[in-house]
Design a protein around this motif. Structure first.
Motif, PDB file in Angstrom:
ATOM      1  N   VAL B 302      40.646 -79.449 -90.902  1.00 34.64           N
ATOM      2  CA  VAL B 302      41.421 -78.921 -89.515  1.00 34.64           C
ATOM      3  C   VAL B 302      42.476 -78.102 -89.549  1.00 34.64           C
ATOM      4  CG1 VAL B 302      42.577 -80.079 -87.309  1.00 34.64           C
ATOM      5  CG2 VAL B 302      40.723 -81.252 -88.244  1.00 34.64           C
ATOM      6  N   VAL B 305      41.018 -74.803 -90.305  1.00 33.93           N
ATOM      7  CA  VAL B 305      40.183 -74.082 -89.199  1.00 33.93           C
ATOM      8  C   VAL B 305      41.550 -73.531 -88.417  1.00 33.93           C
ATOM      9  CG1 VAL B 305      39.271 -74.689 -86.907  1.00 33.93           C
ATOM     10  CG2 VAL B 305      38.459 -75.694 -89.038  1.00 33.93           C
ATOM     11  N   MET B 444      38.430 -78.555 -82.275  1.00 27.62           N
ATOM     12  CA  MET B 444      38.976 -78.697 -83.630  1.00 27.62           C
ATOM     13  C   MET B 444      39.076 -80.205 -84.105  1.00 27.62           C
ATOM     14  SD  MET B 444      42.210 -76.401 -85.110  1.00 27.62           S
ATOM     15  CE  MET B 444      43.502 -77.459 -84.350  1.00 27.62           C
ATOM     16  N   ASN B 472      35.400 -76.586 -90.081  1.00 25.24           N
ATOM     17  CA  ASN B 472      35.684 -77.747 -89.319  1.00 25.24           C
ATOM     18  C   ASN B 472      34.973 -78.842 -90.000  1.00 25.24           C
ATOM     19  OD1 ASN B 472      36.492 -78.274 -86.049  1.00 25.24           O
ATOM     20  ND2 ASN B 472      37.555 -79.054 -87.877  1.00 25.24           N
TER      21      ASN B 472
END
Lengths: 311, 530
Positions: B302, B305, B444, B472
């Motif tokens: 995460v 991302v 996300m 992700n």
């Protein structure tokens, strides 16, 4: 191999339309090697559009361009220098870096490009600003830097679009000197302007463009010949007797005490002056100066457009 | 190619010379260090908070005092553990013989217990004599040059009711009188210092009559029938949670005793706990236990991302901006009298890519550097994170997806910049693009919960989302064929976009006037420059 007599640029019936608007109506001309060629015309007359077609920035709607023997400027990029009408520089770059950058894009080796940049800046009075960022330069200085950037790679053909606009008289003179220098080195130069005086001083040949059409193409002397030779006198007396002199083809009142005397090609202004003394015509003024390009332009395009051009 | 290279060098040099770039480079490590220090800073900077307890019947006040004391002891225990971890003299690894009862091993065991969150550890710490005994035990085991241990401040301290307020006046009257203190208009005295009153706990004398029990009619008790917790600060809930737990525990204990159950037995029962262990079926047999590192591995993507999204768009925006700059000051005419539009575009893409890569590589270096610096034996979080970052293959995936994502969005932005004359025009055209772009940021947080679910799988196959969504999902190990398939599709999409952008760029870059309509754009694509 190109020879010295090959023209640098040949335009043949060049035409450009944008939608329904025709910006250039078929211009044909030939720029001889080593000449300084003026593109004269008011704003919006089509000079910039023509120059952009010469450089293959625009694709002509019709007609052809032959530049340095090639059908497109893209094929001879390294041999051409170009200054666009609207001037701009990378604000964050230093003056010498920007000149060297454009020179190296034209194929110069990096070290040589920097040497050349320093040399040019020094020669044209910008030596102390060489390491200054462009955003710190005045408008006139920035424009000079841009002119130098366009000629740094020693092109054989230089195209300057409105190089004088925005320069103060001192810098205009520097630029005129620069053009003279280039000419001396054998560079062929096209520049566009709407200020006739520069063209008058610098050009070997010129083309007058109005509303997308070439209304005149020839030498400065030929341009002047479009307007008949004339003398303007100021007198409180009666000039009618001057009609009888050989070579005088016309006489007209311009209002007040001013009168215009038109001469034939072989007419003698001295004879007119002698006649004035002989016949006792009192003179307040006797002006035999040659017609200016401004006069020629006025005659060719009419006062509406001329006012725009010479204003 | 030489020209594209020259242009790339210029773009790189220009952007690397800006303050913004260095700020961007410095930002990541700075934020990281801040993130690690902020917790400690907060702990250190939060003042001791004063509260009063109004409990005229003395029903709960002892329980509350005990709870607050426990809260502090836990802090002390944790700090002590960290202190010892940092300053202990490292001996050689203990052999089996040593494991019996050398003092060092004893302390290691004790410290290990401290880091445990179960209540017994704390109990053991306090019962064993707390800090004083612990300090005595490590005597001689810390380095001689270690600074003395300073226990953390008490987070909460109970103070006396301000003078003139009678505890027995009833909850409403007491609360009314306390208002100026609770609002911070008046200060209370805590150990000779004037500080703000953080909270007040008011226990009605007849609270025993209002305890809700199974069988009693369910109803909302009025505040006169409840224990009142007054505080102007609604965000810091530590004290409220602790007080609530303490009074409920106390109440239950009382009721057990009333029902004839032995109080000591109740206490013992309350301290029991059943261990629950988290296991991951995908891990090797015998090592299925879910560690902190496993959890981090699940969530680290995460972070990546977010980093990917931020860096791609920060860098692609540079392309948009400087294309418009060159276009609006007509520099582009000079450039195009020297180079082809293709060379110009390639040079810009390359130069800015170098800027972006420099930025993210320095971020990664900073991340690893800071984690490495932070990762002591006690800083398990940093150590695990470092492990995850360097060993899990997330980094190469990140760099790969950055390059592909950048080429995709960068060439789109270049095309967009080439058809606009001003930044304002570009911003108008950017709005719909922004809406499309924001999607991976919205998804996300959901994707790690169901990394191989329908949403994630469908989005993986949309090339503009592939880099973000696959990043992700990286921790969940998506099927091999999906990784290969989406990557091939993405590369194809990048190729197509580059071609498309090249055509738009070549035509648009010299155009002035209104930005083209969609129909015109399509015409350019089919017929080329007009």
């Amino acid at each position: 191999m190109p020879t010295a007599s090959d023209p640098v640029l040949v335009l043949d019936g060049l035409r450009k339309t944008f939608g329904t608007f025709t910006a250039v109506h078929g211009i044909s001309l030939t720029v001889p090697r080593g000449s300084v060629y003026g593109f004269l015309g008011p704003n919006g007359a089509g000079t910039t559009t023509t120059i952009r077609m010469v450089l293959s920035i625009y694709k002509p709607t019709a007609g052809s361009v032959t530049i340095l023997g090639q059908p497109s400027a893209l094929l001879v990029r390294e041999r051409i220098g170009y200054l666009p009408e609207e001037k701009g520089l990378y604000k964050k770059m230093r003056a010498r870096d920007i000149i060297a950058y454009f020179a190296s894009l034209k194929g110069m080796a990096s070290a040589a490009a920097f040497r050349r940049a320093d040399e040019l800046l020094e020669k044209y009075g910008l030596g102390e600003f060489a390491r200054r960022k462009c955003e710190a330069l005045s408008k006139g200085m920035g424009q000079k830097v841009q002119v130098l950037a366009s000629i740094a790679h020693r092109p054989e053909f230089v195209i300057l679009d409105e190089p004088f606009s925005g320069l103060d008289p001192v810098n205009q003179q520097v630029l005129e000197d620069l053009i003279e220098d280039l000419k001396r080195e054998g560079t062929t130069i096209i520049f566009s302007t709407h200020i006739m005086e520069h063209a008058e001083r610098l050009c070997d040949r010129l083309v007058l463009i109005a509303r997308g059409r070439a209304v005149f193409d020839g030498t400065v002397a030929e341009a002047r010949r479009i307007i008949p030779r004339r003398i303007v006198i100021r007198t409180p007396g009666d000039p009618q007797r001057l009609r009888g002199i050989a070579g005088v083809t016309g006489l007209s009142a311009l209002g007040g005490d001013r009168h215009e005397i038109i001469l034939a090609d072989d007419g003698d202004a001295d004879a007119v002056l002698a006649a004035c003394f002989r016949d006792g015509i009192p003179l307040l003024a006797f002006d035999r100066s040659e017609p200016t390009l401004r006069d020629v332009f006025l005659r060719l395009v009419g006062p509406d457009q001329a006012a725009e051009a010479v204003g | 190619m030489r020209n594209a290279w020259l242009i790339a060098c210029r773009e790189f040099a220009e952007n690397v010379h800006t303050k913004g770039f260095w700020l961007g480079v410095a930002m990541a490590p700075l934020l990281l260090v801040l993130g690690f220090s902020v917790q400690r800073l907060l702990d250190r900077s939060t003042p001791t908070r004063a509260f009063v307890v109004v409990d005229p019947g003395h029903v709960y006040d002892a329980a509350i005092d005990g709870a607050v004391e426990r809260l502090w002891q836990r802090e002390v225990m944790k700090a002590f553990g960290e202190y010892f971890g940092k300053h202990a003299v490292r001996t050689k690894a203990p052999t089996a013989a040593d494991l019996e009862d050398t003092p060092a091993v004893d302390v290691e065991k004790m410290i290990e217990q401290f880091s445990d969150t179960n209540p017994q550890a704390l109990e053991a710490f306090v019962n064993a004599g707390g800090l004083a005994v612990a300090m005595a035990k490590i005597n001689g085991l810390v380095k001689p040059d270690a600074p003395p241990f300073t226990p953390p401040r008490r987070p909460f301290v109970r103070v006396e009711l301000p003078e003139g307020i009678a505890a027995g006046a009833g909850p409403t009257a007491v609360a009314d009188q306390l208002r100026p203190w609770l609002r911070g208009e008046r200060k209370v005295d805590a150990d000779g210092q004037e500080i703000e009153l953080f909270a007040a706990v008011i226990v009605p004398e007849d609270i025993a009559d209002h305890v809700s029990r199974p069988g009693s009619a369910p109803r909302m008790p009025s505040s006169a029938e409840s224990v009142q917790y007054w505080a102007a600060n609604l965000a810091d809930t530590d004290l409220r949670v602790e007080v609530e737990r303490a009074i409920n525990e106390q109440q239950r204990k009382t009721e057990y005793v009333e029902k004839g159950v032995d109080a000591a037995a109740v206490q013992a029962v309350q301290r029991t706990s059943v261990p629950v262990v988290k296991l991951d079926p995908r891990k090797a047999s015998g090592r299925e236990q879910v560690s902190l590192a496993d959890q981090l591995r699940q969530w680290a993507p995460v972070g990546f991302v977010y980093l990917l999204w931020t860096s791609i768009f920060a860098v692609a925006s540079l392309l948009l901006n400087n294309t418009i700059e060159e276009k609006s000051n007509r520099l582009v005419e000079v450039l195009l009298s020297s180079v082809t539009p293709g060379e110009l575009m390639a040079g810009k893409l390359l130069g800015i890519a170098a800027v972006g890569l420099t930025m993210i590589l320095s971020w990664i270096a900073a991340l690893v550097g800071v984690l490495w610096w932070q990762a002591g034996p006690q800083a398990e979080q940093a150590r695990s994170l470092l492990d995850v970052v360097t060993r899990s293959g997330l980094l190469p995936a990140f760099v790969g997806y950055f390059v592909l994502g950048y080429l995709l969005y960068g060439s789109l932005f270049l095309a967009l910049g080439s058809v606009c004359n001003t930044l304002k025009e570009a911003q108008n055209m950017m709005q719909p693009v922004m809406l499309v772009m924001i999607v991976p940021l919205l998804t996300m947080m959901f994707i790690p919960k169901d990394p191989n679910g329908t949403l994630a799988r469908v989005m993986s196959w949309i090339p503009i989302y592939t880099p973000f969504v696959m990043m992700n999902r990286a921790a969940a190990g998506p099927p091999q064929w999906e990784i290969v398939g989406t990557t091939v599709l993405l590369i194809a999409a990048v190729g197509f976009t580059l071609w498309l952008a090249g055509r738009i760029f070549a035509t648009g870059i010299l155009r002035t006037g209104q930005p083209p309509r969609l129909v015109e754009l399509v015409r350019w694509l089919i017929h080329g420059a007009g």
